[in-house]
Design a protein around this motif. Structure first.
Motif, PDB file in Angstrom:
ATOM      1  N   ILE A 284       0.834  -1.208   0.000  1.00  0.00           N
ATOM      2  CA  ILE A 284       0.000   0.000   0.000  1.00  0.00           C
ATOM      3  C   ILE A 284       0.868   1.256   0.000  1.00  0.00           C
ATOM      4  CG2 ILE A 284      -1.628   1.343   1.396  1.00  0.00           C
ATOM      5  CD1 ILE A 284      -2.992  -1.283   2.125  1.00  0.00           C
ATOM      6  N   VAL A 285       1.982   1.214   0.711  1.00  0.00           N
ATOM      7  CA  VAL A 285       2.924   2.343   0.681  1.00  0.00           C
ATOM      8  C   VAL A 285       3.477   2.530  -0.726  1.00  0.00           C
ATOM      9  CG1 VAL A 285       5.157   3.193   1.493  1.00  0.00           C
ATOM     10  CG2 VAL A 285       3.533   2.192   3.109  1.00  0.00           C
ATOM     11  N   ASP A 286       3.800   1.440  -1.401  1.00  0.00           N
ATOM     12  CA  ASP A 286       4.293   1.523  -2.784  1.00  0.00           C
ATOM     13  C   ASP A 286       3.231   2.115  -3.704  1.00  0.00           C
ATOM     14  OD1 ASP A 286       6.762   0.484  -2.159  1.00  0.00           O
ATOM     15  OD2 ASP A 286       6.242  -1.589  -2.691  1.00  0.00           O
ATOM     16  N   MET A 287       1.961   1.742  -3.495  1.00  0.00           N
ATOM     17  CA  MET A 287       0.869   2.312  -4.287  1.00  0.00           C
ATOM     18  C   MET A 287       0.806   3.819  -4.100  1.00  0.00           C
ATOM     19  SD  MET A 287      -2.035  -0.580  -3.420  1.00  0.00           S
ATOM     20  CE  MET A 287      -3.389   0.175  -4.343  1.00  0.00           C
ATOM     21  N   THR A 288       0.964   4.247  -2.857  1.00  0.00           N
ATOM     22  CA  THR A 288       0.928   5.682  -2.541  1.00  0.00           C
ATOM     23  C   THR A 288       2.083   6.419  -3.203  1.00  0.00           C
ATOM     24  OG1 THR A 288      -0.076   5.164  -0.398  1.00  0.00           O
ATOM     25  CG2 THR A 288       0.881   7.357  -0.651  1.00  0.00           C
ATOM     26  N   LEU A 289       3.268   5.820  -3.155  1.00  0.00           N
ATOM     27  CA  LEU A 289       4.448   6.435  -3.767  1.00  0.00           C
ATOM     28  C   LEU A 289       4.258   6.589  -5.274  1.00  0.00           C
ATOM     29  CD1 LEU A 289       7.358   7.454  -3.612  1.00  0.00           C
ATOM     30  CD2 LEU A 289       8.115   5.074  -3.798  1.00  0.00           C
ATOM     31  N   ARG A 290       3.734   5.560  -5.932  1.00  0.00           N
ATOM     32  CA  ARG A 290       3.517   5.642  -7.386  1.00  0.00           C
ATOM     33  C   ARG A 290       2.518   6.743  -7.721  1.00  0.00           C
ATOM     34  NH1 ARG A 290       3.347  -0.045  -6.605  1.00  0.00           N
ATOM     35  NH2 ARG A 290       5.301  -1.025  -7.300  1.00  0.00           N
ATOM     36  N   LEU A 291       1.439   6.800  -6.970  1.00  0.00           N
ATOM     37  CA  LEU A 291       0.418   7.822  -7.218  1.00  0.00           C
ATOM     38  C   LEU A 291       0.987   9.223  -7.046  1.00  0.00           C
ATOM     39  CD1 LEU A 291      -2.407   9.052  -7.542  1.00  0.00           C
ATOM     40  CD2 LEU A 291      -2.871   8.445  -5.153  1.00  0.00           C
ATOM     41  N   GLU A 292       1.627   9.476  -5.919  1.00  0.00           N
ATOM     42  CA  GLU A 292       2.110  10.825  -5.640  1.00  0.00           C
ATOM     43  C   GLU A 292       3.230  11.239  -6.592  1.00  0.00           C
ATOM     44  OE1 GLU A 292       0.592  12.872  -3.800  1.00  0.00           O
ATOM     45  OE2 GLU A 292      -0.810  11.410  -2.962  1.00  0.00           O
ATOM     46  N   SER A 293       4.082  10.303  -6.972  1.00  0.00           N
ATOM     47  CA  SER A 293       5.158  10.619  -7.914  1.00  0.00           C
ATOM     48  C   SER A 293       4.594  10.966  -9.284  1.00  0.00           C
ATOM     49  CB  SER A 293       6.118   9.432  -8.032  1.00  0.00           C
ATOM     50  OG  SER A 293       6.713   9.124  -6.790  1.00  0.00           O
ATOM     51  N   ALA A 294       3.655  10.147  -9.766  1.00  0.00           N
ATOM     52  CA  ALA A 294       3.036  10.395 -11.065  1.00  0.00           C
ATOM     53  C   ALA A 294       2.280  11.719 -11.057  1.00  0.00           C
ATOM     54  CB  ALA A 294       2.100   9.248 -11.424  1.00  0.00           C
ATOM     55  N   ARG A 295       1.660  12.000  -9.945  1.00  0.00           N
ATOM     56  CA  ARG A 295       0.885  13.247  -9.832  1.00  0.00           C
ATOM     57  C   ARG A 295       1.785  14.476  -9.983  1.00  0.00           C
ATOM     58  NH1 ARG A 295      -1.808  16.732  -6.097  1.00  0.00           N
ATOM     59  NH2 ARG A 295      -4.023  16.949  -6.655  1.00  0.00           N
ATOM     60  N   LEU A 296       2.941  14.445  -9.355  1.00  0.00           N
ATOM     61  CA  LEU A 296       3.873  15.573  -9.457  1.00  0.00           C
ATOM     62  C   LEU A 296       4.366  15.758 -10.897  1.00  0.00           C
ATOM     63  CD1 LEU A 296       5.980  15.092  -6.204  1.00  0.00           C
ATOM     64  CD2 LEU A 296       4.375  16.953  -6.688  1.00  0.00           C
ATOM     65  N   VAL A 297       4.683  14.652 -11.564  1.00  0.00           N
ATOM     66  CA  VAL A 297       5.154  14.739 -12.940  1.00  0.00           C
ATOM     67  C   VAL A 297       4.065  15.320 -13.843  1.00  0.00           C
ATOM     68  CG1 VAL A 297       5.934  13.398 -14.938  1.00  0.00           C
ATOM     69  CG2 VAL A 297       6.793  12.855 -12.665  1.00  0.00           C
ATOM     70  N   LEU A 298       2.832  14.879 -13.646  1.00  0.00           N
ATOM     71  CA  LEU A 298       1.747  15.360 -14.505  1.00  0.00           C
ATOM     72  C   LEU A 298       1.469  16.849 -14.289  1.00  0.00           C
ATOM     73  CD1 LEU A 298      -1.443  13.645 -15.635  1.00  0.00           C
ATOM     74  CD2 LEU A 298      -1.686  15.857 -14.517  1.00  0.00           C
ATOM     75  N   ALA A 318       4.751  12.610 -18.387  1.00  0.00           N
ATOM     76  CA  ALA A 318       3.501  12.537 -17.632  1.00  0.00           C
ATOM     77  C   ALA A 318       2.683  11.319 -18.055  1.00  0.00           C
ATOM     78  CB  ALA A 318       2.693  13.817 -17.829  1.00  0.00           C
ATOM     79  N   LYS A 319       2.543  11.132 -19.364  1.00  0.00           N
ATOM     80  CA  LYS A 319       1.796  10.003 -19.882  1.00  0.00           C
ATOM     81  C   LYS A 319       2.431   8.693 -19.442  1.00  0.00           C
ATOM     82  CE  LYS A 319       0.335   6.980 -23.226  1.00  0.00           C
ATOM     83  NZ  LYS A 319       0.765   5.599 -23.454  1.00  0.00           N
ATOM     84  N   LEU A 320       3.738   8.616 -19.535  1.00  0.00           N
ATOM     85  CA  LEU A 320       4.474   7.409 -19.183  1.00  0.00           C
ATOM     86  C   LEU A 320       4.337   7.100 -17.690  1.00  0.00           C
ATOM     87  CD1 LEU A 320       6.462   5.284 -20.330  1.00  0.00           C
ATOM     88  CD2 LEU A 320       8.318   6.874 -19.787  1.00  0.00           C
ATOM     89  N   LYS A 368       9.022   6.693 -24.773  1.00  0.00           N
ATOM     90  CA  LYS A 368      10.427   6.518 -24.389  1.00  0.00           C
ATOM     91  C   LYS A 368      11.360   6.887 -25.537  1.00  0.00           C
ATOM     92  CE  LYS A 368       9.584   2.982 -20.872  1.00  0.00           C
ATOM     93  NZ  LYS A 368       9.792   1.563 -20.461  1.00  0.00           N
ATOM     94  N   ASN A 369      10.964   6.516 -26.768  1.00  0.00           N
ATOM     95  CA  ASN A 369      11.768   6.903 -27.937  1.00  0.00           C
ATOM     96  C   ASN A 369      11.871   8.421 -28.050  1.00  0.00           C
ATOM     97  OD1 ASN A 369      12.144   4.247 -28.641  1.00  0.00           O
ATOM     98  ND2 ASN A 369      10.609   4.245 -30.274  1.00  0.00           N
ATOM     99  N   ASN A 370      10.730   9.094 -27.883  1.00  0.00           N
ATOM    100  CA  ASN A 370      10.707  10.559 -28.001  1.00  0.00           C
ATOM    101  C   ASN A 370      11.553  11.218 -26.915  1.00  0.00           C
ATOM    102  OD1 ASN A 370       8.973  10.278 -30.178  1.00  0.00           O
ATOM    103  ND2 ASN A 370       7.120  10.692 -28.986  1.00  0.00           N
ATOM    104  N   ILE A 371      11.431  10.698 -25.712  1.00  0.00           N
ATOM    105  CA  ILE A 371      12.196  11.264 -24.601  1.00  0.00           C
ATOM    106  C   ILE A 371      13.697  11.042 -24.816  1.00  0.00           C
ATOM    107  CG2 ILE A 371      12.650  11.077 -22.123  1.00  0.00           C
ATOM    108  CD1 ILE A 371       9.653  10.197 -21.861  1.00  0.00           C
ATOM    109  N   ALA A 372      14.059   9.823 -25.230  1.00  0.00           N
ATOM    110  CA  ALA A 372      15.478   9.512 -25.469  1.00  0.00           C
ATOM    111  C   ALA A 372      16.057  10.400 -26.565  1.00  0.00           C
ATOM    112  CB  ALA A 372      15.622   8.036 -25.847  1.00  0.00           C
ATOM    113  N   ARG A 373      15.266  10.617 -27.633  1.00  0.00           N
ATOM    114  CA  ARG A 373      15.738  11.471 -28.736  1.00  0.00           C
ATOM    115  C   ARG A 373      15.957  12.899 -28.240  1.00  0.00           C
ATOM    116  NH1 ARG A 373      12.300   9.965 -32.035  1.00  0.00           N
ATOM    117  NH2 ARG A 373      10.726  11.565 -31.685  1.00  0.00           N
TER     118      ARG A 373
END
Length: 386
Positions: A284-298, A318-320, A368-373
């Motif tokens: 559940i802590v990992d779920m929270t970390l994924r959510l909050e991290s993705a939220r900041l990026v978006l 953000a999409k990734l 990922k291709n676009n970001i790497a380029r």
């Protein structure tokens, strides 16, 4: 740096959450009449035109507020497919008209599309041109004051119920980025036909189908942007979609996380609540970390859009981040619920609805291709040995 919404946005989101929970939940099976009923309600609430200027019937808000509204819709409405359709309508169809439409086009199309009177669909993907956008085969040939369209689109969101389509077609074969042109095409135009509604694993509340053009005549004044400017229209709309539309998954993840916490505190095994087991609590802590991290990026990407940024990396990240987090949160929720997780319910639905997020709006591999380029990672041909 300010991580809090202003009072107006916060109040708007709370209202949207309650509205979505009470008014937007639909039947298990897709019903076109009920879909339109809920669509009109969403229009009346302002959810269909958040980023459209007030002069054309919208709310005139920016990307951060639009993302916040989508997050609230995703949290409040358990029909994620319906919310996805709202986002596709707004960010893939209305924003291009706002950014590239003539004054006449804006006044004709935006008010009914914001109010919920009409539904829009974006025709870009083709059977042999998904990630390879420049490989599309739909053609638009000019004859005096009209264009004649021929070809097919696939996986077109809202197609079975759409009143108008924003369509990408090739006007100059071999022209690359300058060979595509965008058009606004009404659904009742002769030569335009829509196939059967898809049966899908996830996002079942979002109607999708193939669209066919057979000598479909479109007046030249229905061209959106200049001839050859279609790729610019497409990339602009994708920046909005990859940022703001994906905010709906932040809402669904938070709803899923809260349900998982409640289940972990209620479900007892070996005489104790399973939330006390380290394996469950850490998940559940990992779920929270994924959510909050993705939220900041978006929201960072949305912040950039509001400042006129043309950076393609932030929306791609953000999409990734959000799509990968949504899938993993769905998997975690299923595992926490055990046998109940594979029965019809919130966890398995969240997982099914998250899976397509890795594919639409450009696959995660393409991101990922676009970001790497953009990072300067370009392959060089190997030297031949003498």
């Amino acid at each position: 740096m300010d991580f809090a919404f202003d009072a107006q946005t916060h109040e708007m989101c709370e209202t949207i959450k309650d509205f979505a929970r009470d008014r937007l939940v639909g039947p298990d099976a897709f019903d076109p009449d009920d879909f339109r009923r809920r669509w009109r309600l969403a229009g009346e609430q302002g959810a269909l035109g958040t980023v459209v200027p007030g002069a054309y019937g919208g709310l005139g808000q920016g990307a951060v507020t639009a993302a916040a509204v989508m997050e609230a819709l995703g949290y409040g409405c358990t029909d994620t497919g319906f919310v996805f359709s709202l986002g596709a309508h707004l960010f893939a169809c209305l924003t291009p008209i706002v950014d590239f439409g003539t004054e006449e086009q804006k006044r004709q199309w935006l008010p009914p599309l914001c109010s919920g009177e009409r539904i829009a669909a974006h025709g870009i993907t083709e059977p042999e041109a998904g990630s390879d956008t420049l490989g599309m085969r739909t053609r638009a040939e000019r004859h005096n004051d009209v264009y004649v369209l021929n070809g097919s689109k696939s996986f077109t969101t809202n197609a079975p119920v759409a009143d108008v389509f924003v369509v990408q077609a090739v006007t100059r074969p071999g022209g690359g980025c300058f060979g595509l042109t965008s058009f606004i095409v009404e659904a009742d135009t002769p030569g335009l036909t829509v196939g059967r509604c898809y049966e899908k694993t996830g996002l079942r509340g979002s109607p999708m189908a193939d669209v066919h053009f057979d000598d479909c005549v479109v007046p030249a004044h229905r061209m959106l942007g200049p001839e050859g400017g279609g790729f610019g229209v497409f990339t602009t709309s994708m920046a909005w979609e990859r940022t703001c539309l994906f905010a709906l998954y932040l809402g669904t993840m938070r709803r899923t996380l809260e349900a998982s916490i409640a289940h972990a505190n209620e479900r007892r095994q070996f005489g104790t609540a399973i939330g006390g087991f380290q394996a469950v609590s850490h998940r559940i802590v990992d779920m929270t970390l994924r959510l909050e991290s993705a939220r900041l990026v978006l929201y960072r990407a949305a912040w950039g859009l509001d400042r006129g940024s043309t950076d393609e990396v932030a929306p791609a990240l953000a999409k990734l981040a959000v799509s990968e987090a949504a899938v993993q949160v769905g998997l975690d929720a299923v595992r926490i619920q055990g046998g109940l997780g594979v029965l019809h319910g919130q966890s398995e639905t969240a997982l099914r609805d998250a899976l397509p997020a890795r594919i639409f709006s450009g696959t995660n591999e393409i991101q990922k291709n676009n970001i790497a380029r953009a990072m300067g990672l370009r392959g060089k041909p190997a030297r031949r040995r003498k």
